[in-house]
Design an enzyme around this catalytic site. Structure first.
Site, PDB file in Angstrom:
ATOM      1  N   HIS A 167      -3.900   1.900   0.586  1.00  0.00           N
ATOM      2  CA  HIS A 167      -4.877   1.662  -0.477  1.00  0.00           C
ATOM      3  C   HIS A 167      -5.488   2.967  -0.987  1.00  0.00           C
ATOM      4  O   HIS A 167      -5.913   3.803  -0.199  1.00  0.00           O
ATOM      5  CB  HIS A 167      -6.052   0.788   0.003  1.00  0.00           C
ATOM      6  CG  HIS A 167      -5.681  -0.305   0.938  1.00  0.00           C
ATOM      7  ND1 HIS A 167      -5.177  -1.503   0.515  1.00  0.00           N
ATOM      8  CD2 HIS A 167      -5.735  -0.383   2.294  1.00  0.00           C
ATOM      9  CE1 HIS A 167      -4.947  -2.282   1.557  1.00  0.00           C
ATOM     10  NE2 HIS A 167      -5.266  -1.617   2.654  1.00  0.00           N
ATOM     11  N   ASN A 188      -1.786   5.900  10.443  1.00  0.00           N
ATOM     12  CA  ASN A 188      -2.498   4.980   9.550  1.00  0.00           C
ATOM     13  C   ASN A 188      -3.483   5.782   8.709  1.00  0.00           C
ATOM     14  O   ASN A 188      -4.407   6.405   9.247  1.00  0.00           O
ATOM     15  CB  ASN A 188      -3.243   3.910  10.332  1.00  0.00           C
ATOM     16  CG  ASN A 188      -3.834   2.851   9.411  1.00  0.00           C
ATOM     17  OD1 ASN A 188      -3.184   1.880   9.056  1.00  0.00           O
ATOM     18  ND2 ASN A 188      -5.084   3.054   9.011  1.00  0.00           N
ATOM     19  N   ASN A 238      -5.873  19.561  -1.406  1.00  0.00           N
ATOM     20  CA  ASN A 238      -4.856  20.601  -1.262  1.00  0.00           C
ATOM     21  C   ASN A 238      -5.020  21.776  -2.206  1.00  0.00           C
ATOM     22  O   ASN A 238      -4.267  22.742  -2.117  1.00  0.00           O
ATOM     23  CB  ASN A 238      -3.464  19.991  -1.471  1.00  0.00           C
ATOM     24  CG  ASN A 238      -3.312  19.338  -2.833  1.00  0.00           C
ATOM     25  OD1 ASN A 238      -4.270  18.833  -3.406  1.00  0.00           O
ATOM     26  ND2 ASN A 238      -2.098  19.345  -3.364  1.00  0.00           N
TER      27      ASN A 238
END
Length: 452
Positions: free
Chosen positions: A360, A374, A383
């Site tokens: 999600h 997960n 980044n």
């Protein structure tokens, strides 16, 4: 086969109402002229001469990487004049094939038939019979053989009843073609040098003219306006869809499928409506593509499901993966086997390990993610610092809680847990719990602001 090709592409395309040359308008995601160039290259043309006029800079910017000889037609004085601009390049003994940049669907099979049909010292001419020949040059025969072509504006009322028309596509030997072109006159209603007049010249010399029909009439339809281009687009897409159906691909609605590149398919592929394929796409066995997806230059392995409205470009997806709905996989994304990427997740330049999940509202960029990880909702790998990009490394069996930010460069060790809402700026050790949250503050009997 020893032949050279001339592609006429100098027309302005006034009825397109566009600032770019007509032949640069795309069909199936590729400029019309490129379709014709590819056909010539597919047949091994020794030389390809591209005759251009309007929008030369745009033409060369778009097609400059192609293996063509550029020939300028500074003034548009007719098709004969256009071919004559390239004639100094012809070898006397080679076959010269004349094609058109705005006739994009001509097939290799039709061109092969035409090249094979050229009589010694004569001309092979591609013709077609139309119920409504209005606007086209008529094929004039005498007791069977073709003796001339008469353009619509120069035709008599009797000649206008003829339904066999000239497509303009033909093959002649280079030396003969140069001689006939040099003798052309512009004494006609248009005041132009008609290429079609070489048919009568050949007949007068006792040379044979062989008429050949295309494999399909749609191949020789030209484009003068956007309506005609749209018609050819649909015809092309219908043909591609039919080929895929015959190969065993299940297209839920062939009329709502667009192939704008190449598609390699395994067994038992299912593609729902409004899917667009661009570039080079490979689908393994038992792949399901949901409605509204766009796939470009990607590989999707066996037993993977791409749910609706996902966009995948330059990515590799392994076996038994689930992607989407509404996922974006950008160039450099690699999903290992049994990975899951869900709705509103964007992945770029990331390797997502086997069995890992980001289901999600997540951005993953420039990261190496291990197995069985997960990634919670709202996680961002930060980044980019405004000047440079940095990498995030996540080990195996890591749990990243929702709404966490991972400030690269940073490494998270195997088995670590990141608490929800954390901002991670330093490396996290194996099996460590990392949590960073502001201290909660509560104010009793709080009064909300009121409007003044």
């Amino acid at each position: 086969m020893n032949f050279s090709a001339v592609i006429l592409a100098a027309g302005k395309g006034t009825r397109m109402y566009s600032n770019k040359p007509k032949v640069l308008h795309t069909l199936a995601g590729k400029p019309m002229a490129k379709h014709v160039i590819d056909t010539c290259e597919g047949l091994g043309a020794k030389n390809i001469h591209l005759v251009y006029g309007h929008g030369g800079d745009q033409m060369q910017a778009e097609l400059g990487q192609e293996r063509v000889t550029w020939v300028l037609q500074a003034e548009q004085l007719g098709t004969g004049h256009a071919v004559n601009q390239a004639s100094p390049e012809f070898s006397d003994d080679e076959k010269v094939l004349i094609l058109y940049g705005d006739v994009p669907l001509i097939s290799t099979a039709t061109v092969e038939n035409l090249l094979d049909a050229q009589p010694t010292g004569g001309i092979a001419l591609l013709t077609v019979v139309l119920d409504n020949p209005m606007g086209y040059g008529r094929i004039i025969r005498r007791n069977g053989p073709v003796i001339a072509i008469v353009e619509q504006k120069d035709a008599t009322e009797e000649q206008k009843l003829i339904k066999e028309i000239n497509t303009g596509v033909m093959v002649a030997t280079g030396g003969d073609l140069k001689r006939w072109l040099a003798a052309l006159k512009n004494e006609n209603a248009q005041g132009e040098y008609y290429l079609t007049d070489i048919i009568a010249a050949a007949h007068d010399e006792g040379r044979a003219v062989e008429a050949v029909h295309p494999v399909s009439p749609i191949e020789v339809e030209g484009v003068n306006d956007r309506a005609q281009l749209a018609r050819l687009e649909r015809a092309y897409q219908a043909a591609q869809a039919q080929k895929l159906l015959e190969q065993g691909v299940m297209l839920r609605d062939p009329s709502r499928f667009d192939l704008r590149g190449s598609l390699q398919c395994g067994m038992d592929i299912e593609i729902d409506v409004n899917v667009i394929i661009e570039g080079n796409v490979t689908l393994g066995d038992n792949v399901v593509i949901g409605a509204g997806c766009v796939l470009k230059d990607c590989e999707i392995d066996d037993n993977t499901i791409i749910r609706p409205y996902s966009v995948i470009e330059g990515a590799t997806v392994g076996e038994k993966c689930t992607v989407g709905p509404f996922t974006r996989l950008r160039p450099g994304a690699e999903l290992c086997n049994d990975a899951h990427v869900g709705n509103f997740v964007e992945v770029k330049n990331v390797r997502l390990g086997e069995g890992s999940k980001a289901n999600h509202l997540t951005y993953l960029g420039d990261a190496e993610i291990g197995k069985r990880v997960n990634v919670g909702a709202g996680v961002i790998t930060c980044n980019y610092d405004g000047a440079n990009k940095f990498k995030t490394i996540i080990g195996d069996d890591v749990f990243v809680g929702s709404d966490s930010q991972l400030i690269a460069p940073v490494t998270i060790g195997n088995g670590a847990t990141i608490g929800a809402g954390s901002t991670v700026t330093k490396d996290v050790a194996e099996n460590e719990l990392m949590i960073s949250r502001a201290k909660e503050r509560r104010i009793e009997h709080w009064q909300r602001p009121t409007k003044k």
